[in-house]
Write an enzyme that holds these catalytic residues in place. Structure first.
Site, PDB file in Angstrom:
ATOM      1  N   CYS A  47      48.251  -8.680 -80.486  1.00 46.13           N
ATOM      2  CA  CYS A  47      48.518  -9.984 -79.880  1.00 46.13           C
ATOM      3  C   CYS A  47      49.812  -9.979 -79.089  1.00 46.13           C
ATOM      4  O   CYS A  47      49.858 -10.425 -77.947  1.00 46.13           O
ATOM      5  CB  CYS A  47      48.572 -11.059 -80.960  1.00 46.13           C
ATOM      6  SG  CYS A  47      48.884 -12.709 -80.306  1.00 46.13           S
ATOM      7  N   CYS A  52      47.228 -11.277 -76.600  1.00 51.19           N
ATOM      8  CA  CYS A  52      47.422 -12.701 -76.283  1.00 51.19           C
ATOM      9  C   CYS A  52      48.661 -12.980 -75.453  1.00 51.19           C
ATOM     10  O   CYS A  52      48.589 -13.682 -74.429  1.00 51.19           O
ATOM     11  CB  CYS A  52      47.527 -13.516 -77.575  1.00 51.19           C
ATOM     12  SG  CYS A  52      46.511 -12.970 -78.938  1.00 51.19           S
ATOM     13  N   LYS A  55      48.889 -11.137 -71.884  1.00 49.51           N
ATOM     14  CA  LYS A  55      47.756 -11.641 -71.102  1.00 49.51           C
ATOM     15  C   LYS A  55      48.038 -13.060 -70.625  1.00 49.51           C
ATOM     16  O   LYS A  55      47.801 -13.400 -69.460  1.00 49.51           O
ATOM     17  CB  LYS A  55      46.497 -11.604 -71.958  1.00 49.51           C
ATOM     18  CG  LYS A  55      45.269 -12.226 -71.324  1.00 49.51           C
ATOM     19  CD  LYS A  55      44.164 -12.330 -72.352  1.00 49.51           C
ATOM     20  CE  LYS A  55      44.533 -13.318 -73.463  1.00 49.51           C
ATOM     21  NZ  LYS A  55      43.505 -13.374 -74.526  1.00 49.51           N
ATOM     22  N   TYR A 182      35.028 -13.012 -73.366  1.00 56.38           N
ATOM     23  CA  TYR A 182      36.221 -13.795 -73.032  1.00 56.38           C
ATOM     24  C   TYR A 182      37.320 -12.947 -72.414  1.00 56.38           C
ATOM     25  O   TYR A 182      38.031 -13.414 -71.514  1.00 56.38           O
ATOM     26  CB  TYR A 182      36.730 -14.548 -74.271  1.00 56.38           C
ATOM     27  CG  TYR A 182      37.427 -13.705 -75.302  1.00 56.38           C
ATOM     28  CD1 TYR A 182      38.807 -13.566 -75.297  1.00 56.38           C
ATOM     29  CD2 TYR A 182      36.703 -13.055 -76.304  1.00 56.38           C
ATOM     30  CE1 TYR A 182      39.455 -12.800 -76.243  1.00 56.38           C
ATOM     31  CE2 TYR A 182      37.343 -12.289 -77.255  1.00 56.38           C
ATOM     32  CZ  TYR A 182      38.713 -12.165 -77.230  1.00 56.38           C
ATOM     33  OH  TYR A 182      39.351 -11.393 -78.168  1.00 56.38           O
ATOM     34  N   GLU A 186      38.945 -13.714 -68.726  1.00 54.38           N
ATOM     35  CA  GLU A 186      40.386 -13.950 -68.609  1.00 54.38           C
ATOM     36  C   GLU A 186      41.011 -13.029 -67.571  1.00 54.38           C
ATOM     37  O   GLU A 186      41.804 -13.472 -66.727  1.00 54.38           O
ATOM     38  CB  GLU A 186      41.046 -13.779 -69.972  1.00 54.38           C
ATOM     39  CG  GLU A 186      40.692 -14.905 -70.936  1.00 54.38           C
ATOM     40  CD  GLU A 186      41.162 -14.678 -72.349  1.00 54.38           C
ATOM     41  OE1 GLU A 186      41.240 -15.657 -73.112  1.00 54.38           O
ATOM     42  OE2 GLU A 186      41.447 -13.516 -72.718  1.00 54.38           O
ATOM     43  N   HIS A 440      45.625 -43.182 -71.646  1.00 52.17           N
ATOM     44  CA  HIS A 440      45.175 -43.307 -70.254  1.00 52.17           C
ATOM     45  C   HIS A 440      46.356 -43.193 -69.282  1.00 52.17           C
ATOM     46  O   HIS A 440      47.442 -43.706 -69.568  1.00 52.17           O
ATOM     47  CB  HIS A 440      44.495 -44.667 -70.076  1.00 52.17           C
ATOM     48  CG  HIS A 440      43.886 -44.862 -68.714  1.00 52.17           C
ATOM     49  ND1 HIS A 440      42.725 -44.220 -68.329  1.00 52.17           N
ATOM     50  CD2 HIS A 440      44.299 -45.591 -67.652  1.00 52.17           C
ATOM     51  CE1 HIS A 440      42.438 -44.576 -67.088  1.00 52.17           C
ATOM     52  NE2 HIS A 440      43.383 -45.403 -66.649  1.00 52.17           N
ATOM     53  N   GLU A 445      41.138 -38.456 -73.080  1.00 52.48           N
ATOM     54  CA  GLU A 445      40.563 -39.723 -73.519  1.00 52.48           C
ATOM     55  C   GLU A 445      39.039 -39.724 -73.432  1.00 52.48           C
ATOM     56  O   GLU A 445      38.375 -40.530 -74.093  1.00 52.48           O
ATOM     57  CB  GLU A 445      41.142 -40.882 -72.717  1.00 52.48           C
ATOM     58  CG  GLU A 445      40.749 -40.907 -71.256  1.00 52.48           C
ATOM     59  CD  GLU A 445      41.334 -42.111 -70.508  1.00 52.48           C
ATOM     60  OE1 GLU A 445      41.262 -43.222 -71.052  1.00 52.48           O
ATOM     61  OE2 GLU A 445      41.865 -41.908 -69.394  1.00 52.48           O
TER      62      GLU A 445
END
Length: 455
Positions: A47, A52, A55, A182, A186, A440, A445
């Protein structure tokens, strides 16, 4: 912790100084165990060093090209920018060095001994490293996974993996990313964002097998809109090199000449050199260590956490598995972790985040479900001129009214899904979502304003 007679050099030896191994070592030591960690590469693991963190740093940088395009729609007069790849890699490496030193300090401050070298398990309580025999009452395997390259003529010789892609000396003007998972998505976004002509070659009809079908369809459209060239239903039959250029022969009969080919065709547990078969540790067909809910292998003194077990291959999962292991063995707090309803994100461009079941999984599990979805053009895109749409989806068990799946593609979805993940994990109902007043104006939302189920 009350220690047994000192017949072993350590109470615990952890093989692998990645996120899961370091957490397990630190917590075990704070509970009173005498602990050593063995690492043959750099502390920090996949990682931090080659996954992670680097990357996502490269992903952040690649997004600025789209930001520049969007800025023009808001009245900014921006000249066409240029990018210094070498500067980026140097900056990234500086940050990784800093993080590596933090991992070393974490171990030292906890009183854990760090042994540098590659380990091999030689028995239920023994390990060798640098020709030195180490004994421990308990051994924890936390060596993670590694890129897997499909056996295609020329692929081993001429393709790179995600490891090398993070440290390229020269940026490619044109690249093939081979795979539809994935990691492939990526890196396709990263290279495309920095200006490379990017091909994504994958054998399925849609990328991201295993994800919700609607999300898969939406991300395919969005990637094409961003300029990534998709080659669905296609494989690389052979890969050759000519004067530094790579020549990929595809199954559809076409040939593509590029500067680089990156194989993103999956990962596998990094167990091939550990000697586990000789010791008698039960393993799966891909080399994963088979463990029970407490991460114990078929050998009572050998445990495993993280990607090496191939349960849920995410860094936070490895960390929590390591912590639970330490609490159970040394903290007098036996516990396991749940691998259900774990939120995750794909840092593609646009990104994807998800928690819970896909629509197909929910249909297989429940007698009747309701599906709510929303697709809209984010407010930022209305002025920037970007046509890209955000997509959201909630899946509800019709009997209990519980939200059993949530999916999103669009900006900030990882940050949004972390909060939604808490609600899903807690068993929130659709009525709970409906009773929540949204913030908002935000995209988030929409998750509390979807009222009518899809037909």
């Amino acid at each position: 912790m009350k220690r047994d007679k000192m017949e072993y050099m350590y109470d615990l030896v952890v093989i692998g100084a990645g996120s899961g191994g370091v957490r397990a070592a630190r917590i075990s030591a704070t509970h009173g165990a005498k602990v050593a960690v063995i690492e043959g590469d750099r502390p920090g693991g996949t990682c931090v060093i080659r996954g992670c963190v680097p990357k996502k740093l490269l992903m952040y940088g690649s997004m600025f090209s789209a930001d520049v395009e969007d800025a023009r729609g808001f009245g900014w007069h921006v000249e066409t920018p240029t990018h210094d790849w070498a500067h980026l890699i140097t900056a990234k490496n500086t940050e990784l060095n800093r993080l590596e030193s933090i991992y070393v300090s974490l171990l030292e401050n906890a009183g854990v001994t760090l042994l540098r070298g590659f380990a091999k398990v030689t028995g239920p309580h023994s390990v060798t490293v640098n020709d030195q025999d180490i004994t421990a009452k308990t051994i924890l395997l936390a060596v993670g996974g590694m890129p897997q390259i499909i056996d295609v003529p020329g692929m081993y010789e001429h393709a790179i993996t995600s490891n090398e892609a993070l440290d390229l000396d020269e940026f490619p003007s044109e690249i093939i990313i081979y795979g539809g998972g994935y990691i492939a998505l990526e890196f396709a976004g990263i290279f495309n964002g920095y200006g490379a002509k990017t091909h994504l070659v994958y054998r399925g009809d849609l990328p991201l097998r295993g994800f919700d079908e609607d999300v898969r369809r939406h991300i395919a459209v969005a990637m094409q809109d961003r300029g990534i060239i998709l080659h669905p239903g296609t494989t690389i039959e052979a890969l050759a090199s000519d004067n530094g250029r790579k020549i990929a022969s595809l199954s559809d009969g076409s040939t593509i000449h590029v500067d680089q080919v990156m194989a993103a065709t999956g990962r596998k547990p990094n167990t091939s050199q550990l000697g586990l078969e000789q010791v008698g540790v039960d393993m799966g067909r891909n080399g994963e260590v088979l463990v029970d809910a407490y991460s114990r292998s078929s050998i009572p003194s050998i445990f495993a956490v993280g990607d090496v077990t191939d349960r849920v291959n995410l860094t936070p999962v490895a960390i929590n598995e390591g912590h639970a292991f330490a609490d159970t063995l040394y903290g007098n707090k036996p516990r396991t972790i749940s691998h259900e309803n774990i939120a995750s994100a794909v840092f593609s461009q646009p990104p994807i985040a998800t928690v819970g079941l896909t629509e197909a999984e929910a249909k297989a599990k429940y007698a009747k479900i309701r599906v709510y979805e929303s697709q809209f053009r984010a407010m930022k895109n209305t002025i920037s001129g970007r046509g890209e749409k955000t997509y959201m989806k909630l899946i509800v068990d019709d009997v209990s009214d519980k939200v059993v799946g949530a999916h999103m593609m669009g900006p900030d979805c990882g940050e949004i899904m972390q909060g939604v993940g808490i609600a899903v994990k807690a068993g929130a109902t659709k009525a709970d979502f409906d009773a929540t007043i949204g913030i908002h104006p935000t995209s988030a939302e929409e998750f509390v304003t979807m009222r009518s189920p899809r037909d």
